[in-house]
Design a protein around this motif. Structure first.
Motif, PDB file in Angstrom:
ATOM      1  N   ASP A  77      48.172  42.513  50.442  1.00 33.65           N
ATOM      2  CA  ASP A  77      49.497  43.093  50.638  1.00 33.65           C
ATOM      3  C   ASP A  77      50.331  42.772  49.392  1.00 33.65           C
ATOM      4  O   ASP A  77      50.745  41.627  49.185  1.00 33.65           O
ATOM      5  N   ALA A  78      50.572  43.783  48.548  1.00 33.34           N
ATOM      6  CA  ALA A  78      51.249  43.572  47.267  1.00 33.34           C
ATOM      7  C   ALA A  78      52.665  43.033  47.452  1.00 33.34           C
ATOM      8  O   ALA A  78      53.122  42.188  46.682  1.00 33.34           O
ATOM      9  N   GLU A  79      53.361  43.504  48.464  1.00 34.35           N
ATOM     10  CA  GLU A  79      54.728  43.043  48.694  1.00 34.35           C
ATOM     11  C   GLU A  79      54.743  41.563  49.063  1.00 34.35           C
ATOM     12  O   GLU A  79      55.486  40.768  48.484  1.00 34.35           O
ATOM     13  N   LYS A  80      53.915  41.194  50.011  1.00 29.01           N
ATOM     14  CA  LYS A  80      53.851  39.797  50.442  1.00 29.01           C
ATOM     15  C   LYS A  80      53.400  38.898  49.288  1.00 29.01           C
ATOM     16  O   LYS A  80      53.957  37.831  49.070  1.00 29.01           O
ATOM     17  N   PHE A  81      52.390  39.360  48.538  1.00 25.98           N
ATOM     18  CA  PHE A  81      51.905  38.576  47.408  1.00 25.98           C
ATOM     19  C   PHE A  81      53.036  38.355  46.402  1.00 25.98           C
ATOM     20  O   PHE A  81      53.262  37.237  45.938  1.00 25.98           O
ATOM     21  N   GLY A  82      53.748  39.423  46.048  1.00 26.64           N
ATOM     22  CA  GLY A  82      54.844  39.321  45.095  1.00 26.64           C
ATOM     23  C   GLY A  82      55.943  38.389  45.569  1.00 26.64           C
ATOM     24  O   GLY A  82      56.462  37.576  44.796  1.00 26.64           O
ATOM     25  N   GLN A  83      56.289  38.483  46.855  1.00 27.02           N
ATOM     26  CA  GLN A  83      57.332  37.615  47.407  1.00 27.02           C
ATOM     27  C   GLN A  83      56.917  36.152  47.359  1.00 27.02           C
ATOM     28  O   GLN A  83      57.702  35.282  46.958  1.00 27.02           O
ATOM     29  N   LEU A  84      55.692  35.865  47.759  1.00 30.64           N
ATOM     30  CA  LEU A  84      55.211  34.478  47.762  1.00 30.64           C
ATOM     31  C   LEU A  84      55.092  33.929  46.347  1.00 30.64           C
ATOM     32  O   LEU A  84      55.463  32.781  46.082  1.00 30.64           O
ATOM     33  N   LEU A  85      54.596  34.761  45.420  1.00 31.13           N
ATOM     34  CA  LEU A  85      54.477  34.316  44.036  1.00 31.13           C
ATOM     35  C   LEU A  85      55.854  34.061  43.437  1.00 31.13           C
ATOM     36  O   LEU A  85      56.059  33.060  42.750  1.00 31.13           O
ATOM     37  N   ALA A  86      56.803  34.950  43.691  1.00 37.29           N
ATOM     38  CA  ALA A  86      58.169  34.768  43.168  1.00 37.29           C
ATOM     39  C   ALA A  86      58.743  33.430  43.623  1.00 37.29           C
ATOM     40  O   ALA A  86      59.349  32.701  42.835  1.00 37.29           O
ATOM     41  N   LYS A  87      58.533  33.117  44.882  1.00 35.31           N
ATOM     42  CA  LYS A  87      59.019  31.837  45.409  1.00 35.31           C
ATOM     43  C   LYS A  87      58.317  30.669  44.710  1.00 35.31           C
ATOM     44  O   LYS A  87      58.952  29.694  44.317  1.00 35.31           O
ATOM     45  N   LYS A  88      57.012  30.798  44.541  1.00 36.07           N
ATOM     46  CA  LYS A  88      56.205  29.730  43.937  1.00 36.07           C
ATOM     47  C   LYS A  88      56.616  29.442  42.492  1.00 36.07           C
ATOM     48  O   LYS A  88      56.670  28.287  42.077  1.00 36.07           O
ATOM     49  N   ILE A  89      56.902  30.497  41.712  1.00 34.34           N
ATOM     50  CA  ILE A  89      57.205  30.294  40.294  1.00 34.34           C
ATOM     51  C   ILE A  89      58.711  30.365  39.994  1.00 34.34           C
ATOM     52  O   ILE A  89      59.110  30.435  38.835  1.00 34.34           O
ATOM     53  N   LYS A  90      59.515  30.365  41.064  1.00 34.92           N
ATOM     54  CA  LYS A  90      60.986  30.388  40.929  1.00 34.92           C
ATOM     55  C   LYS A  90      61.456  31.613  40.139  1.00 34.92           C
ATOM     56  O   LYS A  90      62.119  31.510  39.101  1.00 34.92           O
ATOM     57  N   ALA A  91      61.071  32.777  40.654  1.00 33.37           N
ATOM     58  CA  ALA A  91      61.395  34.050  40.020  1.00 33.37           C
ATOM     59  C   ALA A  91      62.091  34.954  41.027  1.00 33.37           C
ATOM     60  O   ALA A  91      62.204  34.613  42.202  1.00 33.37           O
TER      61      ALA A  91
END
Length: 161
Positions: A77-91
């Motif tokens: 799920d590209a949306e979920k992946f992007g949201q989780l990654l953004a949180k992880k890398i503070k983006a």
């Protein structure tokens, strides 16, 4: 001389690059992008996801052109992946095109020269179109955009501690 003559990798099938791509030892890739890609590789492996670097970033890498825009395709799920990654890398996370399932993570690197100006990296994540990466690549508009590198291949080059 072929465009993919050594030291460049040869595409296997429809533009899927295998072997010979050592992005982390690349002279033309800046430190921030190396750090960012290492974080993404680690996160992707931890979540056991299929993620591919695609298109213009790979083209520019081979042409030795700096590029702060990195495109990825995922079967997750590209949306979920992007949201989780953004949180992880503070983006920051941005929905670019919900119909086509394209999302952006905007990552500010450290300030340039210690000043207030930060480099910004745009990481675009799109949902894989079709049953596999080959089908996804076949729908792309230009042959050069039909390049993909599985992100797990990058993990081979992570430094060992």
């Amino acid at each position: 001389m072929s465009h993919f003559a050594p030291p460049y990798p040869r595409p296997q099938g429809r533009g899927i690059l295998r072997g010979g791509v050592n992005l982390f030892n690349s002279v033309q890739m800046n430190k921030e992008i190396k750090t960012l890609l290492k974080k993404i590789v680690t996160y992707t492996k931890k979540k056991n996801l299929h993620l591919y670097l695609v298109g213009g970033f790979l083209r520019d890498y081979f042409l030795k052109i700096p590029n702060n825009d990195i495109d990825f395709v995922t079967s997750a799920d590209a949306e979920k992946f992007g949201q989780l990654l953004a949180k992880k890398i503070k983006a920051s996370f941005v929905r670019l095109d919900e119909k086509n399932k394209i999302y952006r993570v905007v990552w500010p690197a450290s300030p340039v020269g210690g000043g207030k100006n930060k480099k910004v990296y745009n990481l675009d994540f799109s949902q894989m179109q079709g049953q596999n990466i080959k089908e996804d690549l076949s729908r792309r508009d230009f042959t050069i955009n039909a390049l993909a590198l599985p992100i797990v291949n990058l993990s081979t080059y992570l430094p060992r501690r």
